[in-house]
Design a protein around this motif. Structure first.
Motif, PDB file in Angstrom:
ATOM      1  N   SER A   7      -3.584   3.143  -1.293  1.00  0.00           N
ATOM      2  CA  SER A   7      -4.077   1.988  -2.038  1.00  0.00           C
ATOM      3  C   SER A   7      -2.922   1.170  -2.607  1.00  0.00           C
ATOM      4  CB  SER A   7      -5.009   2.450  -3.169  1.00  0.00           C
ATOM      5  OG  SER A   7      -5.687   1.361  -3.755  1.00  0.00           O
ATOM      6  N   THR A   8      -3.280   0.082  -3.282  1.00  0.00           N
ATOM      7  CA  THR A   8      -2.325  -0.808  -3.936  1.00  0.00           C
ATOM      8  C   THR A   8      -2.624  -0.826  -5.432  1.00  0.00           C
ATOM      9  OG1 THR A   8      -3.721  -2.781  -3.809  1.00  0.00           O
ATOM     10  CG2 THR A   8      -2.403  -2.252  -1.861  1.00  0.00           C
ATOM     11  N   GLU A  56      -7.927  -3.431  -0.097  1.00  0.00           N
ATOM     12  CA  GLU A  56      -6.562  -3.029   0.236  1.00  0.00           C
ATOM     13  C   GLU A  56      -6.402  -1.510   0.231  1.00  0.00           C
ATOM     14  OE1 GLU A  56      -4.545  -7.059  -1.720  1.00  0.00           O
ATOM     15  OE2 GLU A  56      -4.186  -5.103  -2.654  1.00  0.00           O
ATOM     16  N   SER A  57      -7.520  -0.804   0.360  1.00  0.00           N
ATOM     17  CA  SER A  57      -7.492   0.663   0.299  1.00  0.00           C
ATOM     18  C   SER A  57      -8.130   1.274   1.540  1.00  0.00           C
ATOM     19  CB  SER A  57      -8.236   1.156  -0.947  1.00  0.00           C
ATOM     20  OG  SER A  57      -7.676   0.598  -2.119  1.00  0.00           O
ATOM     21  N   ILE A  65      -6.230   9.168  -0.017  1.00  0.00           N
ATOM     22  CA  ILE A  65      -6.429   7.727  -0.210  1.00  0.00           C
ATOM     23  C   ILE A  65      -5.078   7.002  -0.254  1.00  0.00           C
ATOM     24  CG2 ILE A  65      -7.167   5.973  -1.888  1.00  0.00           C
ATOM     25  CD1 ILE A  65      -9.563   7.685  -2.542  1.00  0.00           C
ATOM     26  N   TRP A  69     -10.178   0.219 -10.073  1.00  0.00           N
ATOM     27  CA  TRP A  69     -10.664   1.584 -10.279  1.00  0.00           C
ATOM     28  C   TRP A  69     -10.557   1.989 -11.752  1.00  0.00           C
ATOM     29  CZ3 TRP A  69     -13.593   5.318  -8.778  1.00  0.00           C
ATOM     30  CH2 TRP A  69     -13.321   6.656  -9.062  1.00  0.00           C
ATOM     31  N   ASP A 105      -5.735  -2.924  -6.167  1.00  0.00           N
ATOM     32  CA  ASP A 105      -7.017  -2.230  -6.006  1.00  0.00           C
ATOM     33  C   ASP A 105      -7.224  -1.141  -7.047  1.00  0.00           C
ATOM     34  OD1 ASP A 105      -8.054  -3.707  -3.973  1.00  0.00           O
ATOM     35  OD2 ASP A 105      -8.002  -2.124  -2.458  1.00  0.00           O
ATOM     36  N   MET A 106      -6.181  -0.383  -7.339  1.00  0.00           N
ATOM     37  CA  MET A 106      -6.309   0.710  -8.303  1.00  0.00           C
ATOM     38  C   MET A 106      -6.586   0.194  -9.710  1.00  0.00           C
ATOM     39  SD  MET A 106      -6.251   3.605  -6.768  1.00  0.00           S
ATOM     40  CE  MET A 106      -5.872   4.793  -8.058  1.00  0.00           C
ATOM     41  N   MET A 155     -12.376  -3.193  -3.150  1.00  0.00           N
ATOM     42  CA  MET A 155     -11.062  -2.580  -2.896  1.00  0.00           C
ATOM     43  C   MET A 155     -10.724  -2.720  -1.410  1.00  0.00           C
ATOM     44  SD  MET A 155     -11.279   0.786  -5.410  1.00  0.00           S
ATOM     45  CE  MET A 155      -9.618   1.372  -5.030  1.00  0.00           C
ATOM     46  N   PHE A 182     -15.078   1.631  -2.658  1.00  0.00           N
ATOM     47  CA  PHE A 182     -14.296   0.544  -2.075  1.00  0.00           C
ATOM     48  C   PHE A 182     -15.104  -0.751  -1.935  1.00  0.00           C
ATOM     49  CE2 PHE A 182     -11.081   3.459   0.366  1.00  0.00           C
ATOM     50  CZ  PHE A 182     -10.619   3.917  -0.848  1.00  0.00           C
ATOM     51  N   GLN A 202       0.828  -1.210   0.000  1.00  0.00           N
ATOM     52  CA  GLN A 202       0.000   0.000   0.000  1.00  0.00           C
ATOM     53  C   GLN A 202       0.863   1.261   0.000  1.00  0.00           C
ATOM     54  OE1 GLN A 202      -2.727   1.630   3.376  1.00  0.00           O
ATOM     55  NE2 GLN A 202      -3.947   0.083   2.290  1.00  0.00           N
TER      56      GLN A 202
END
Length: 599
Positions: free
Chosen positions: A255-256, A210-211, A253, A263, A259-260, A208, A203, A77
């Motif tokens: 995040s990883t 990991e965010s 934010i 998005w 996860d992104m 998500m 999320f 992250q």
């Protein structure tokens, strides 16, 4: 034996099939990215590439913990900084579909207590103006960065004191404060915090897991990258994680790339994820379109296929080598990021780096983009490094040729101790200047500055760093000024390049006195007219002058009181040899006037 041979044949064929499906577009990236890490002295980064609705490449490089050489993974992250803005804007895009907001309506319709520096701005600034950075108000980043606050009300109050540098809708000027206000707008419409809105709208439906949106939750995550800075192009050092606090909608934010990737999948699929609508398609189209011109310029000779610079809603829009690119970067202490996608090509690229103000995100993004878009490769690493080295060399030459306007042999007009005290500006906050040994030190929010005399009443402030001490290579000038009575009343300093120096007024440091202590100053004083000094509410001294408003007196020490509503006005009480109050001297800019105390 036949079974064994058949199994061996089947395994061999499956392996061949797997190898034939290997994506050769990413061959050799390990070598290219190792070079990037080495030449930019970057601790580490992670990258993910999405094609249509599938992650086709994801990997970590370098270290999340540089000191202990712990590698970055695709689940590490990072702080993504301003890549947060597209999330904040998208909340309003969803609410617009629900009929809860009109982007062309004034912001005060949703935040009634919001005030800008003029009535025209207060009633004129719309939601769309804030989304596209066209309010005319410059960044004022020192305000939230040095004087961070968890209080939304406190941050809202500062906005009314932020002066514009251009008329409304005439100039694109990036402004984190406007995205803070957009976050507050979403809160007012949903009745939930910005953090809850981000979790509920994005999320949770995207998985998500990991965010998160704050420092506390980031520190609880089991695979975090530490942020790093680079000093003198050689020393990699760990930086403290910055708590953006109440300004969260502009960039908090964490995040990883795993996860992104989810998005950007939403964006290259018209707002859908796994066939479920996450963001309205109509908003997606609008947000990734040019809504405001960032700057007007022609393509450079060296890069004729890179041009256009527009802004949508939380996204920057440009032309990348014949392909339409939507992108936003992110920078916060120790971290840099890039989130980009090519809507016409259904390609998305996410790069997260644990290096402060890094060039790595854009270099890695471009290297990958050339491959997935099947473009003739460019040596982005060499070009970027040469450009950066040239810029540094140019800056050094400019610094050497810069004329020094310092007036040698001058001295401050006052004793050093007279410059100490508290100084404040309503658009920023308060800071204190104190005397430590023979030096002046200023504490502004989270930073300590050493003040060195420049000339006359001008001092230079240099940041004091716990690791490297005081860096005197780049300072900010502070010009102190006095009132007509000769007392230091404030300072001016340049915090916004396009605006005049900001005025920080010196606030009088007052002390409390008991009713018994105040009693000795009460009485009638003769100044050709009778002036009365009385106590009200058992705690506050007032001076009553015929035909004038009552003046509240604030004790500043040594029998001296400041007039609360008049800057630069004081009353100095005088004692006889027995310690009894016998007179009061009114100290005013136009002179001192003594009034004898009546028995």
């Amino acid at each position: 034996m036949r079974i064994f041979l058949f199994a061996s044949f089947l395994l061999l064929n499956l392996t061949s099939i797997a190898q034939s499906k290997k994506d050769n577009r990413f061959a050799g990236l390990d070598t290219a990215f190792s070079r990037v890490l080495k030449e930019w002295k970057a601790p580490g980064f992670a990258v993910a590439v999405v094609e249509k609705n599938k992650v086709v490449y994801a990997k970590g490089f370098g270290y999340k913990d540089f000191e202990n050489k712990i590698p970055v993974t695709v689940h590490t992250q990072f702080a993504i900084g301003s890549c947060t803005k597209a999330f904040t804007a998208s909340v309003l895009g969803i609410l617009r579909k629900d009929g809860k907001i009109n982007f062309d309506s004034a912001a005060i319709n949703y935040i009634p207590e919001l005030r800008f520096s003029s009535g025209a701005l207060t009633t004129g600034v719309t939601i769309k103006d804030m989304l596209t950075h066209r309010t005319g108000i410059p960044r004022y980043d020192y305000s939230w960065y040095l004087w961070s606050s968890e209080s939304e009300d406190s941050l809202l109050r500062r906005v009314r004191y932020m002066e514009p540098s251009y008329p409304l809708r005439t100039k694109w000027q990036y402004n984190n404060w406007m995205y803070f206000l957009l976050g507050v707008t979403g809160e007012r419409l949903t009745g939930k915090s910005w953090h809850e809105n981000i979790r509920n709208y994005f999320f949770k439906p995207l998985g998500m897991t990991e965010s998160n949106t704050n420092k506390k939750d980031h520190e609880l995550y089991n695979d975090i990258a530490f942020g790093y800075g680079l000093k003198d192009d050689s020393i990699i050092y760990k930086m403290d994680f910055y708590n953006i606090a109440g300004m969260a909608p502009a960039g908090s934010i964490n995040s990883t790339v795993t996860d992104m990737a989810k998005w950007v999948t939403v964006w290259i699929n018209g707002g859908k994820y796994q066939n479920a609508e996450i963001i309205p398609a109509s908003y997606i189209t609008e947000a990734e379109s040019g809504q405001m011109v960032i700057s007007g310029a022609l393509p450079q000779k060296e890069t004729p296929d890179l041009y256009m610079a527009n802004y949508g809603y939380g996204w920057m829009v440009s032309s990348y080598r014949g392909h339409y690119r939507v992108e936003h970067g992110g920078n916060i202490d120790g971290f840099s990021a890039s989130t980009s996608f090519f809507p016409s090509d259904s390609i998305g690229i996410v790069v997260l780096v644990n290096q402060n103000g890094s060039s790595v995100p854009s270099i890695v993004r471009n290297i990958i983009a050339d491959r997935v878009l099947k473009l003739k490769p460019k040596d982005w690493q060499t070009e970027s490094k040469q450009a950066a080295d040239k810029a540094k060399e140019t800056a050094k030459k400019a610094e050497k040729s810069m004329s020094d306007n310092r007036k040698r042999g001058t001295h401050p007009s006052h004793a050093i101790a007279d410059y100490t005290g508290s100084y404040s500006n309503p658009a920023f906050g308060s800071f204190t200047i104190s005397l430590k040994k023979d030096s002046l030190m200023a504490t502004a929010g989270s930073k300590d500055l050493y003040l060195r005399h420049y000339h006359y009443d001008v001092f230079e402030g240099f940041v004091k760093d716990e690791k490297f001490g005081i860096d005197t290579s780049d300072g900010v000038k502070m010009q102190f000024y006095m009132d007509e009575a000769g007392d230091i009343r404030g300072l001016k300093t340049q915090l916004e390049p396009l605006l005049p120096p900001m005025d920080f007024a010196k606030t009088v440091t007052t002390k409390e006195l008991s009713k018994d202590s105040l009693q000795q100053y009460t009485g009638t004083y003769d100044l050709g007219m009778e002036i009365k000094v009385i106590i009200r509410n058992d705690s506050t001294l007032f001076m009553i002058v015929p035909g004038q408003p009552d003046y509240e007196l604030q004790y500043v020490g040594n029998d001296r009181f400041a007039l609360r509503i008049l800057s630069g006005y004081y009353v100095q009480f005088v004692r006889d040899e027995k310690g009894k109050i016998i007179a009061a001297i009114s100290q005013q800019p136009n002179g001192n006037f003594e009034a004898k105390k009546k028995n």
